[in-house]
Design a protein around this motif. Structure first.
Motif, mmCIF file in Angstrom:
data_model
loop_
_atom_site.group_PDB
_atom_site.id
_atom_site.type_symbol
_atom_site.label_atom_id
_atom_site.label_comp_id
_atom_site.label_asym_id
_atom_site.label_seq_id
_atom_site.Cartn_x
_atom_site.Cartn_y
_atom_site.Cartn_z
ATOM 1 N N LEU A 11 13.364 -10.515 6.589
ATOM 2 C CA LEU A 11 14.478 -10.831 5.667
ATOM 3 C C LEU A 11 14.196 -12.100 4.867
ATOM 4 O O LEU A 11 14.484 -12.176 3.673
ATOM 5 N N ILE A 12 13.600 -13.084 5.529
ATOM 6 C CA ILE A 12 13.361 -14.356 4.836
ATOM 7 C C ILE A 12 12.378 -14.169 3.680
ATOM 8 O O ILE A 12 12.475 -14.829 2.644
ATOM 9 N N THR A 13 11.456 -13.239 3.862
ATOM 10 C CA THR A 13 10.515 -12.952 2.769
ATOM 11 C C THR A 13 11.234 -12.199 1.656
ATOM 12 O O THR A 13 11.050 -12.490 0.468
ATOM 13 N N ARG B 269 11.100 -3.044 16.616
ATOM 14 C CA ARG B 269 10.827 -2.855 18.051
ATOM 15 C C ARG B 269 9.346 -3.027 18.376
ATOM 16 O O ARG B 269 8.989 -3.398 19.491
ATOM 17 N N ILE B 270 8.470 -2.750 17.397
ATOM 18 C CA ILE B 270 7.032 -2.826 17.712
ATOM 19 C C ILE B 270 6.341 -3.933 16.931
ATOM 20 O O ILE B 270 5.127 -4.058 16.964
ATOM 21 N N ARG B 271 7.133 -4.743 16.196
ATOM 22 C CA ARG B 271 6.525 -5.788 15.364
ATOM 23 C C ARG B 271 5.827 -6.831 16.246
ATOM 24 O O ARG B 271 6.394 -7.318 17.221
ATOM 25 N N GLU B 272 4.616 -7.128 15.898
ATOM 26 C CA GLU B 272 3.828 -8.096 16.673
ATOM 27 C C GLU B 272 3.585 -9.366 15.868
ATOM 28 O O GLU B 272 3.401 -10.433 16.445
ATOM 29 N N THR B 273 3.532 -9.260 14.564
ATOM 30 C CA THR B 273 3.192 -10.438 13.748
ATOM 31 C C THR B 273 4.230 -10.620 12.647
ATOM 32 O O THR B 273 5.022 -9.716 12.354
ATOM 33 N N GLY B 274 4.169 -11.803 12.054
ATOM 34 C CA GLY B 274 5.051 -12.081 10.914
ATOM 35 C C GLY B 274 4.426 -11.572 9.624
ATOM 36 O O GLY B 274 3.359 -10.934 9.631
ATOM 37 N N ASP B 275 5.090 -11.925 8.522
ATOM 38 C CA ASP B 275 4.608 -11.448 7.223
ATOM 39 C C ASP B 275 3.338 -12.179 6.773
ATOM 40 O O ASP B 275 2.677 -11.746 5.831
ATOM 41 N N ALA C 267 -7.733 -1.595 -0.889
ATOM 42 C CA ALA C 267 -7.218 -2.454 -1.955
ATOM 43 C C ALA C 267 -6.341 -3.552 -1.383
ATOM 44 O O ALA C 267 -5.859 -3.465 -0.250
ATOM 45 N N ALA C 268 -6.179 -4.560 -2.229
ATOM 46 C CA ALA C 268 -5.203 -5.614 -1.913
ATOM 47 C C ALA C 268 -3.922 -5.294 -2.677
ATOM 48 O O ALA C 268 -3.862 -4.338 -3.446
ATOM 49 N N THR C 269 -2.916 -6.080 -2.469
ATOM 50 C CA THR C 269 -1.685 -5.946 -3.263
ATOM 51 C C THR C 269 -1.242 -7.349 -3.638
ATOM 52 O O THR C 269 -1.775 -8.337 -3.135
ATOM 53 N N ASP C 270 -0.236 -7.418 -4.520
ATOM 54 C CA ASP C 270 0.445 -8.702 -4.685
ATOM 55 C C ASP C 270 1.662 -8.710 -3.771
ATOM 56 O O ASP C 270 1.894 -7.728 -3.034
ATOM 57 N N ALA C 271 2.432 -9.770 -3.823
ATOM 58 C CA ALA C 271 3.562 -9.871 -2.890
ATOM 59 C C ALA C 271 4.616 -8.813 -3.146
ATOM 60 O O ALA C 271 5.459 -8.542 -2.292
ATOM 61 N N PHE C 272 4.561 -8.189 -4.332
ATOM 62 C CA PHE C 272 5.589 -7.215 -4.692
ATOM 63 C C PHE C 272 5.098 -5.777 -4.492
ATOM 64 O O PHE C 272 5.716 -4.830 -4.966
ATOM 65 N N GLY C 273 3.973 -5.631 -3.790
ATOM 66 C CA GLY C 273 3.490 -4.308 -3.432
ATOM 67 C C GLY C 273 2.622 -3.652 -4.484
ATOM 68 O O GLY C 273 2.184 -2.516 -4.308
#
Lengths: 426, 915
Positions: free
Chosen positions: B236-238, B292-298, B126-132
């Motif tokens: 945080l910016i998101t 610590r393991i984040r590779e990409t942004g939002d 499934a997809a989601t909206d920005a609010f999950g």
């Protein structure tokens, strides 16, 4: 069912009709706020302390309650005076600050009367303490010819800024330099405006002060060869009284209109027999000044009464030899306060009392400090009594009579003289 | 032990998650039949029976999810996560492994079908909206026609059957055990994606799953889990924009759901946030681990999200569907004929307008917060102190009183606490909820009288936006706006048929009691509407049994505000503000008169009681405000009743018959009744006045630079000054504590010694009795003086003084700073103490401290009266007020009663929806 429908309509219409006929309840607002009074304070714009001058403040408080004195512009320079006797107190202004011209203000409960005596061995001047005004006031008797110099002094002791407009008149007519037309006096400060250079060569100047915002107490300081005169700004009135003692006969009567319309003035003299006689009359335009030599109005001691149909400010200007003095006229009353006097080292304090009543009267003089006793004076109608005060340590006297009287006082010291009207309190 | 896979094949560990209630045997059998044999099988959870089954198959039992990571064999490449009630087809694992390897995916999910329905789809990723919020694109009951059978990347896959690389699972710290299934899958998928992993769905891997799985039920826990997933994964910016926008979307959705008759989504939202906020520390921990393991942004997450809000879209779709049904005459048979008639009239447009109007009418509150004006004031920053004051502590409004503040102060404080100490949010939420509840409540009552939904909307619009409401709320009477929310729900309890069984009867009384208590809490005189209005309603409807309900909910309502009933200053509140007049004067009597006549003569017998009630309420309520010498509080409550009456009149007008003469008359009257709502919509402030005070006194805190700013004395007209005022002649004044007028200060207590002294000081100030008025004002702790435009009575006095310095704030406000000593508490030595919200604190000394509050002997330690003020010993370095035990007891009691009522209302909720 029709009956029920009718009942519903009747009930609702009846309730609505009730609402229409009832008025919205009026809000109870209670007692209105009183208008602002003059306030229990005085400003002494012409006190001179420092630069060789000693300035003594004499105060009278009819409730004999403590009075706070504060130097304008120096809020931390403050002291509390504790009146004694009838409510009199004296204070050396130099103990607060010595700024040359050192305006101070007084505040405290009760009705206050105060004046300052400022002097050097060659000069003496008396200056009454006044209330700041928002109505038009005028200063008289300034000159800038020869050794003469004049300075305007504007004092705003209050927390709000003030701004004023000036209208100067001299023997040349309207004479206000454009940069003096509007002046701002910041809160809690005083501003000095020297006229000697910008308006040099004038023999007789007067200035009307119109407050635009805030409140200001004003004075002028006229300097001669050695003596000097301080004059406080006064609002206009329709009647002024002067006791013309011997030395005053050499002076001039200055009139300055502060009204909005052309008015007529009339000067009456009250001679030693109580006779009132008109000696001069004429018209005076708004903003105009009239100068009349006192010798042309009276040849002997007595009283002068200036009456006008529009508000004027009237004053007596002495400028003979080294002597420089300016004194406003006064009203009439039966109780007067002379708030300050000279000590033995300063010179001789004289009190001039003019009986304006129809009959003879006894005048009682009582030292504000309670001591020493001063002998009463008998005074026929129209007569002037000249009473030299004993050394009261600088304190003043209360002058009371059953008749309407006018009281002035002065300090004579060699060729210097300072004169001022006493303050009527009843 | 299963057979070993071929050497080139990746090794798999299957993890079967057991939840009580599941039947594990079928799942284990299905595992045994897999063509791709797992290297090992771990079963998490289970009782004795399950353990026996596990042991019999040689599988390993694990106590909890947390232990799984430690038991995974290092040689394993993938972990197959499987729920114990999931039955995979024999090739399910094989397909997952094949496609995961082929697509270089780290997470792969199966297609989930509903067990028992061979072809019914449950999930294909499934997809989601920005609010999950998940968006599957599946219709309810959609059959599997292989229409989704393509391997593709998705936002998340269901953890009912999910293959995940072992090293990734270890790096992510495993599944979040606190989350239910769907939310857990979303959380893991999102974390995996931002760690650089590819998440795919493999439709050729089919599993069957029980529809009523205990771990996968929709509900507030799922929603809470989604919120938590959002907080963990987003940068945080998101979060900075997602959180506020998401909150607004949730509120809008809840509002929509309420209009559809569902309160549960709102409660679910609130419960979700409480749950999430209660576990914030673990969120921070997970965010740190993910960083610590984040590779990409939002952006990677956004790629698989749909635009807008899924919830709003679904709610909007349902509303549209319902409206369509109504337009097609599909409502239930009792009103279907009437509906056909109604929808031929302009009222159809009005019904649509009702929903949009609510959103538009409150847009400023949503975007800029509650306007600060009149009694529309935000709660203070210290809600606990306000609650303590309500529970018998010192009420610091004005110069203070030992009597509790009106209950609205406590309501505001409670709301502030519930939203995490944000007064702005509390004010907005309370306002919007009240409007929604008011609209929904009036619609509900209207529907009970048999009118259409559209007519109910019209009633709501007139109730909350008609001339009476516009006048009332426009004068800044925010408490009455809050009372307008629960009030119809209290009256609805009267309209509800009294259930036969005791449990439901208790539930009905409790529900009505809660509504009555909330009404009273917002504005106590409004409880009178419940009593009088309820009695009239019961009589008009010919339901004498409901009189008992009226009595019960009225008593419960009063118990809900017990501290104020016991110790409050009733007359002070009743006299707090004048009754605003509906302008022009003739408008209300003319409109209501006409509406009553039109409705009475044209409605059917069934609607006549509501016409009678509406007419009497609309006229009688208005009359109360006209009666001289009647405390204006009654008039204000009366105006609210009048507004409700007008609403019901409007709704019955829509049910009027088809007389030719009445069609035009009712249309005209309806337009006149509804028209004022346009003003509310245009302004967008929910009918409240414009914001005047939110930043007006900012200079106080700016100049005070962190020091206790003291009190502000404000002069002006009563309409301009925030909250209640006192008057001297035509000039109104009041004290404001600090740099913001707050809700708990809105109502001034009755006049006490200090208030009299202050009035005298103001007289002296006006009379210019002293050129140092600051000295006198300083004794009241007044550090600032503000004169509002148009107030000239003090002008002459203010230019004759030396210790009130004018401040150049703006051209519209004359403000002065007191240069004389001014502090609320001063010791003998001249040391100032600070107000803490409950008492004073400062440096201890051997002398005494004088506090500029109305004298009261319950101040400690060693109280003595100092003229009108209090003097206590300064030895302890603090001055405190001993709470009134009676009021305190009442506060605890009322809290208990309210909690009990909420529980009873929930427990006995079944019967209240009976028609």
């Amino acid at each position: 069912m029709t009956r029920i429908r009718l009942l519903v309509i009747i009930a609702v219409v009846a309730i609505l009709s009730g609402g229409v006929f009832l008025s919205n309840p009026a809000e109870s607002t209670g007692e209105e706020l009183p208008p602002a009074g003059d306030g229990p304070y005085l400003v002494c714009p012409g006190a001179l302390a420092g630069g060789g001058f000693q300035a003594r403040l004499g105060v009278y408080n009819d409730e004999a309650l403590p009075i706070r004195i504060t130097a304008v512009g120096v809020p931390e320079a403050t002291a509390v005076l504790e009146p004694v006797g009838l409510g009199g107190a004296t204070f050396n202004i130099g103990d607060l600050a010595e700024l040359g011209t050192t305006p101070v203000y007084l505040d405290g409960p009760g009705n206050l009367v105060a004046a300052t005596f400022s002097g050097t061995p060659q000069a003496s001047t008396l200056s009454s303490c006044i209330r700041a005004e928002s109505v038009p006031t005028a200063l008289l008797g300034m000159a800038t010819t020869g050794d003469e110099g004049s300075t305007l002094q504007f004092v705003n002791p209050f927390a709000q800024d003030a701004s004023i407009r000036l209208e100067i008149v001299s023997e040349l007519g309207a004479d206000t330099p454009s940069d003096l037309e509007a002046i701002r006096i910041p809160a809690g400060t005083h501003v000095e405006v020297p006229l000697t250079r910008v308006l040099s060569g004038r023999e007789a100047m007067s200035v009307q002060i119109q407050t635009v915002s805030g409140m200001v107490a004003a004075a002028s300081v006229r300097t001669g060869d050695t003596d000097l005169a301080v004059n406080e700004a006064r609002p206009g009135a329709l009647e002024w009284h002067f006791p013309l003692f011997g030395g005053a006969l050499g002076g001039e009567i200055h009139l300055r209109s502060v009204g909005d319309l052309i008015g007529d003035y009339r000067i009456d003299r009250i001679d030693q027999t109580g006779t009132v006689e008109g000696v001069s009359e004429g018209a005076i335009n708004p903003g105009e000044q009239v100068v009349l030599p006192a010798s042309e109005l009276m040849t002997d001691r007595g009283g002068l009464r200036v009456a006008a149909t529009e508000p004027v400010v009237a004053g007596l200007v002495l400028q003979t030899g080294n002597i420089r003095s300016v004194m406003h006229g006064g009203s009439i009353g039966s109780r007067w306060v002379v708030p300050v006097s000279a000590t033995a080292g300063d010179g001789q304090t004289m009190v001039w009392i003019l009986n304006m009543g129809a009959g003879p009267g006894t005048v009682a003089l009582t030292a504000l400090g309670g001591e020493p006793e001063i002998l009463p004076v008998e005074l026929p109608p129209g007569a002037i009594a000249e009473v030299p005060l004993p050394d009261l340590g600088g304190g003043g006297v209360l002058v009371e009579s059953g008749q309407q009287i006018v009281v002035a006082f002065g300090v004579v010291q060699g060729e210097a003289i300072g004169i001022s009207m006493a303050t009527v309190i009843g | 032990m299963p057979d070993q896979p071929a050497p080139e094949q990746p090794l798999i560990v299957a993890v079967v998650l057991f939840t009580p209630g599941m039947q594990i045997e079928e799942t284990l059998s299905a595992l045994d039949k897999q063509v791709y044999k797992p290297d090992s099988v771990l079963v998490v959870g289970g009782g004795e029976n399950e353990r026996e089954l596990i042991a019999a198959r040689g599988y390993v039992h694990v106590g909890s999810v947390g232990e799984v990571l430690g038991k995974l064999a290092e040689s394993a490449s993938f972990v197959w996560w499987l729920h114990a009630d999931t039955r995979p087809r024999p090739d399910a694992l094989s397909a997952l492994v094949t496609e995961a390897v082929r697509n270089d995916a780290s997470v792969a999910g199966s297609k989930v079908l509903v067990a028992g329905w061979e072809d019914q789809l449950h999930s294909v990723g499934a997809a989601t909206d920005a609010f999950g919020e998940p968006y599957s694109g599946l219709d309810p009951g959609e059959l599997d026609l292989e229409q989704y059978d393509v391997v593709r990347e998705v936002a998340f896959v269901s953890p009912l059957s999910m293959l995940i690389r072992r090293d990734l699972l270890r790096g992510l710290g495993g599944l979040d055990a606190s989350l239910p299934a769907q939310a857990g899958g979303l959380d893991l998928s999102q974390r995996a994606r931002v760690a650089g992993a590819k998440v795919i769905v493999v439709p050729s891997s089919e599993v069957f799953h029980a529809d009523a799985c205990p771990s996968d039920r929709p509900g507030w826990r799922q929603r809470a889990g989604r919120y938590r997933a959002m907080l963990v994964s987003y940068q945080l910016i998101t979060l900075a924009w997602v959180l506020p926008v998401g909150l607004l979307a949730s509120l809008a959705d809840s509002a929509g759901q309420i209009t559809l008759g569902r309160l549960r989504p709102l409660i679910s939202d609130l419960a979700s946030w409480v749950w999430v906020l209660g576990r914030l520390p673990s969120v921070f921990k997970m965010r740190r681990a993910l960083r610590r393991i984040r590779e990409t942004g939002d952006e990677e997450l956004f790629r698989f999200q749909v635009r807008g809000s899924v919830r709003l879209r679904e709610t909007g779709a349902e509303m549209g569907e319902r409206l369509s049904r109504a337009l097609e005459g599909g409502e239930d048979d009792v009103i279907s004929e009437r509906a056909k008639v109604v929808w031929k009239r302009p009222s159809a447009i009005l019904a649509l307008t009702g929903v949009v109007a609510l959103l538009l009418a409150t847009r400023s509150i949503w975007l800029s917060g509650l306007p600060q004006s009149g009694f529309s004031l935000l709660p203070g920053e210290d809600p606990v102190s306000t609650l303590l004051a309500y529970a018998g502590g010192w009420n610091a409004s004005g110069l203070g009183t030992p009597n509790p503040p009106p209950p609205i102060a406590a309501l505001g404080a409670l709301a502030t606490l519930l939203v995490g100490g944000k007064p702005e949010l509390a004010g907005s939420v309370l306002t919007v909820l009240a409007l929604i509840a008011g609209l929904a409540g009036v619609i509900r009552i209207s529907r009970r009288t048999g009118v259409t939904l559209a007519a109910g909307y019209v009633a709501g619009v007139v109730y909350l936006g008609g001339a009476a409401a516009t006048t009332l709320f426009g004068s800044g009477q925010w408490p009455l706006l809050l009372a307008a929310g629960p009030l119809p729900w209290a009256l609805d309890a009267v309209m509800t048929p009294v259930p036969v069984d005791g449990r439901r009867r208790f539930g009905l009384a409790a529900r009505g009691g809660v509504a009555a208590a909330l009404t009273a809490a917002a504005y106590p005189p409004a409880l009178g509407i419940v009593v009088v209005g309820g009695l009239l309603l019961a009589l008009a409807m010919g339901r004498p049994r409901a009189l008992g309900v009226v009595g019960a909910i009225s008593v419960l309502g009063a118990l809900g505000i017990a501290p104020w009933v016991v110790g409050g200053e009733v007359m002070a509140l009743l006299g707090a503000a004048p009754v605003p007049a509906i302008q022009p004067f003739w408008f209300w009597p003319a409109t209501i008169g006409l509406a009553t006549v039109a409705a009475t003569l044209s409605v059917s017998k069934a609607h006549l009681p509501m016409v009678a009630w509406g007419g009497v309420a609309a006229s009688g309520g208005w009359l109360l405000g006209m009666i001289p010498d009647l405390p204006p509080g009654f008039g204000l409550a009366g105006l609210l009743a009048a507004s409700m009456g007008a609403g019901f009149l409007a709704s019955t007008l829509l049910a009027a018959g088809e007389h030719r003469w009445s069609r035009w008359l009712t249309t005209v009257v309806l337009i006149v009744l509804v028209a004022p709502a346009a003003l509310t919509i245009v302004r967008g402030r929910g009918g409240l006045p414009s914001d005047e005070w939110s930043r007006r006194l900012d200079f106080v805190s700016a100049i005070s630079e962190g020091v206790d700013p003291g009190r502000v004395l404000v002069f002006g007209s009563p309409e301009e000054i925030p909250g209640q005022t006192r008057a001297v002649g035509s000039v109104a004044y009041r004290l404001i504590d600090g740099d913001r007028p707050t809700l708990e200060q809105a109502y001034l207590p009755g006049v006490r010694l200090g208030d009299g002294a202050l009035e005298q000081a103001i007289f002296n100030l006006a009379a210019a009795d002293s050129i140092r008025p600051g000295v006198a004002l300083g004794q009241f702790g007044i550090t600032w003086l503000v004169v509002l435009p148009g107030t000239t009575a003090l002008n002459d006095a203010l230019i004759r003084q030396v210790d009130l310095s004018p401040l150049l704030i703006d051209s519209d406000l004359r403000a002065f700073e007191n240069r004389s000593l001014s502090a609320r508490a001063v010791t003998d030595e001249g040391e100032t103490w600070s107000w803490t919200g409950r008492g004073y604190e400062g440096s201890p000394s051997s002398g005494r401290v004088v506090m500029a509050d109305n004298a009261d002997p319950d101040w400690s330690p060693e109280w003595a009266q100092a003229d009108w003020a209090n003097s206590v010993s300064a030895a302890e370095g603090r001055a405190y007020f001993r709470a009134n035990p009676t009021v305190q007891g009442a506060a605890y009691g009322s809290g208990l009663v309210l909690a009990l009522m909420v529980v009873l209302a929930w427990w006995g909720r079944g019967g209240v929806t009976a028609k």
